[in-house]
Design a protein around this motif. Structure first.
Motif, PDB file in Angstrom:
ATOM      1  N   PRO A   1       0.819  -1.211   0.000  1.00 59.29           N
ATOM      2  CA  PRO A   1       0.000   0.000   0.000  1.00 59.29           C
ATOM      3  C   PRO A   1       0.856   1.266   0.000  1.00 59.29           C
ATOM      4  N   VAL A   2       0.341   2.308  -0.617  1.00 60.57           N
ATOM      5  CA  VAL A   2       1.000   3.613  -0.604  1.00 60.57           C
ATOM      6  C   VAL A   2       0.429   4.377   0.595  1.00 60.57           C
ATOM      7  N   ILE A   3       1.313   5.003   1.366  1.00 57.95           N
ATOM      8  CA  ILE A   3       0.881   5.742   2.548  1.00 57.95           C
ATOM      9  C   ILE A   3       0.909   7.240   2.232  1.00 57.95           C
ATOM     10  N   ALA A   4      -0.174   7.927   2.547  1.00 51.67           N
ATOM     11  CA  ALA A   4      -0.244   9.368   2.293  1.00 51.67           C
ATOM     12  C   ALA A   4      -0.593  10.090   3.582  1.00 51.67           C
ATOM     13  N   VAL A   5      -0.177  11.341   3.661  1.00 54.35           N
ATOM     14  CA  VAL A   5      -0.473  12.162   4.832  1.00 54.35           C
ATOM     15  C   VAL A   5      -1.518  13.208   4.435  1.00 54.35           C
ATOM     16  N   VAL A   6      -2.535  13.354   5.257  1.00 53.62           N
ATOM     17  CA  VAL A   6      -3.610  14.310   4.984  1.00 53.62           C
ATOM     18  C   VAL A   6      -3.021  15.697   4.702  1.00 53.62           C
ATOM     19  N   GLY A   7      -3.496  16.310   3.612  1.00 55.13           N
ATOM     20  CA  GLY A   7      -3.062  17.661   3.259  1.00 55.13           C
ATOM     21  C   GLY A   7      -1.845  17.699   2.358  1.00 55.13           C
ATOM     22  N   GLU A   8      -1.128  16.575   2.255  1.00 55.50           N
ATOM     23  CA  GLU A   8       0.059  16.545   1.396  1.00 55.50           C
ATOM     24  C   GLU A   8      -0.271  15.880   0.059  1.00 55.50           C
TER      25      GLU A   8
ATOM     26  N   ARG B   1      -3.210  17.412  -2.131  1.00 53.91           N
ATOM     27  CA  ARG B   1      -3.995  17.732  -0.936  1.00 53.91           C
ATOM     28  C   ARG B   1      -4.865  16.551  -0.484  1.00 53.91           C
ATOM     29  N   VAL B   2      -4.199  15.471  -0.098  1.00 59.23           N
ATOM     30  CA  VAL B   2      -4.872  14.215   0.257  1.00 59.23           C
ATOM     31  C   VAL B   2      -5.909  14.418   1.364  1.00 59.23           C
ATOM     32  N   GLN B   3      -7.050  13.737   1.186  1.00 58.23           N
ATOM     33  CA  GLN B   3      -8.137  13.784   2.169  1.00 58.23           C
ATOM     34  C   GLN B   3      -8.353  12.378   2.742  1.00 58.23           C
ATOM     35  N   VAL B   4      -9.004  12.304   3.883  1.00 60.18           N
ATOM     36  CA  VAL B   4      -9.311  11.000   4.498  1.00 60.18           C
ATOM     37  C   VAL B   4     -10.115  10.133   3.520  1.00 60.18           C
ATOM     38  N   SER B   5     -11.036  10.768   2.783  1.00 61.07           N
ATOM     39  CA  SER B   5     -11.905  10.007   1.865  1.00 61.07           C
ATOM     40  C   SER B   5     -11.141   9.426   0.670  1.00 61.07           C
ATOM     41  N   ASP B   6      -9.872   9.810   0.483  1.00 66.30           N
ATOM     42  CA  ASP B   6      -9.083   9.243  -0.618  1.00 66.30           C
ATOM     43  C   ASP B   6      -8.623   7.820  -0.299  1.00 66.30           C
ATOM     44  N   GLU B   7      -8.727   7.422   0.935  1.00 60.95           N
ATOM     45  CA  GLU B   7      -8.233   6.093   1.321  1.00 60.95           C
ATOM     46  C   GLU B   7      -9.005   4.995   0.606  1.00 60.95           C
ATOM     47  N   GLY B   8      -8.291   3.961   0.152  1.00 63.16           N
ATOM     48  CA  GLY B   8      -8.934   2.800  -0.460  1.00 63.16           C
ATOM     49  C   GLY B   8      -8.214   2.322  -1.710  1.00 63.16           C
ATOM     50  N   GLN B   9      -8.959   1.578  -2.508  1.00 61.04           N
ATOM     51  CA  GLN B   9      -8.387   0.932  -3.694  1.00 61.04           C
ATOM     52  C   GLN B   9      -8.519   1.823  -4.921  1.00 61.04           C
TER      53      GLN B   9
ATOM     54  N   VAL C   1      -3.920  -0.378  -6.931  1.00 57.63           N
ATOM     55  CA  VAL C   1      -3.017   0.257  -5.967  1.00 57.63           C
ATOM     56  C   VAL C   1      -3.850   0.636  -4.758  1.00 57.63           C
ATOM     57  N   SER C   2      -3.333   0.326  -3.593  1.00 57.15           N
ATOM     58  CA  SER C   2      -4.067   0.607  -2.368  1.00 57.15           C
ATOM     59  C   SER C   2      -3.453   1.829  -1.677  1.00 57.15           C
ATOM     60  N   LEU C   3      -4.319   2.764  -1.299  1.00 56.86           N
ATOM     61  CA  LEU C   3      -3.836   3.990  -0.654  1.00 56.86           C
ATOM     62  C   LEU C   3      -4.312   4.024   0.800  1.00 56.86           C
TER      63      LEU C   3
END
Ligand SMILES: *[C@@H]1O[C@H](CO)[C@@H](O)[C@H](O)[C@H]1NC(C)=O
Ligand SMILES: *[C@@H]1O[C@H](CO)[C@@H](O)[C@H](O)[C@H]1NC(C)=O
Length: 206
Positions: free
Chosen positions: A33-40, A110-118, A135-137
């Motif tokens: 999985p790709v890890i993202a930080v909210v807002g980045e 600008r990653v959001q919480v709702s972006d999480e998933g497949q 790809v899983s985020l």
């Protein structure tokens, strides 16, 4: 009648070449999985191997099982984001200068919480070969330092309330004494803000 076998090596070579041709090309993605930080911003990396140009291909990034699945569509050399999921409007892009190297990565801003998933990356070449990869985020947000308040309840019992905000996913909140014993007795209270970030608070009676 005598068969002419002189063409035979050619035929075999041709068949081998034909069958291996489509299998030779692969769409590759990240190992986990790709890890993202909210807002980045984050890159969901995918590329064709060998690195043939993807400039004249159809490149579709979408979220399977979503009612409004389209994240980004590239077709006939340009982005065509109709009908794009509005939450990705202005936030999803390819890397145009990378396409000729077969790099079909998606950039989400600008990653959001709702972006999480497949996410699914689907590529169709002019000759109708197609490639697909998932790809899983996973999204993270690190919240505030915990703050402790003193408070008395209706019976005058004095307690301490510990609170921390802005987390994703939900953290644990544990009260400990100086020897590390767990003093937590109450279930935490969980609140979500407008960005779906989590606030947690727990009371302990002293
Ligand atoms: C494709 O990959 C080869 C081998 O890794 C490399 O030498 C070449 O520069 C790459 N082509 C492009 C357009 O990036
Ligand atoms: C594709 O392009 C992105 C953005 O420049 C880069 O981060 C990534 O490493 C590239 N992937 C490959 C396989 O070159």
């Amino acid at each position: 009648m005598k068969a002419d076998w002189s063409m035979c090596p050619y035929l075999i070579l041709l068949i081998l070449h034909q069958t291996s041709r489509s299998e030779m090309f692969q769409l590759l993605g990240p190992a986990g999985p790709v890890i993202a930080v909210v807002g980045e911003d984050v890159v969901l990396p995918t590329h064709l191997k060998p690195n043939i140009s993807a400039e004249d291909m159809r490149i579709e990034w979408f979220r399977p099982q979503h009612r409004d699945p389209l994240v980004h569509l590239y077709l006939l050399g340009e982005s065509r984001n109709e009908p794009q999921n509005p939450s990705y409007s202005g936030r999803a892009a390819l890397f145009p200068e990378e396409l000729r190297k077969g790099n079909t990565s998606l950039r989400l801003s600008r990653v959001q919480v709702s972006d999480e998933g497949q996410y699914s990356c689907y590529i169709q070449s002019k000759s109708d070969n197609n490639y697909r990869i998932m790809v899983s985020l996973e999204v993270r947000a690190v919240g505030t330092e915990p703050v402790i308040f003193r408070e008395a309840d209706e019976e005058g019992e004095v307690g301490l309330l510990c609170e921390s905000k802005g987390w994703y996913p939900q953290p644990d909140l544990i009260w400990q004494d100086s020897e590390g014993h767990n003093l937590t007795t109450e279930k935490p209270e969980i609140l979500r803000d407008s960005l779906n970030l989590i606030a947690i608070r727990t009371r302990v009676v002293i």
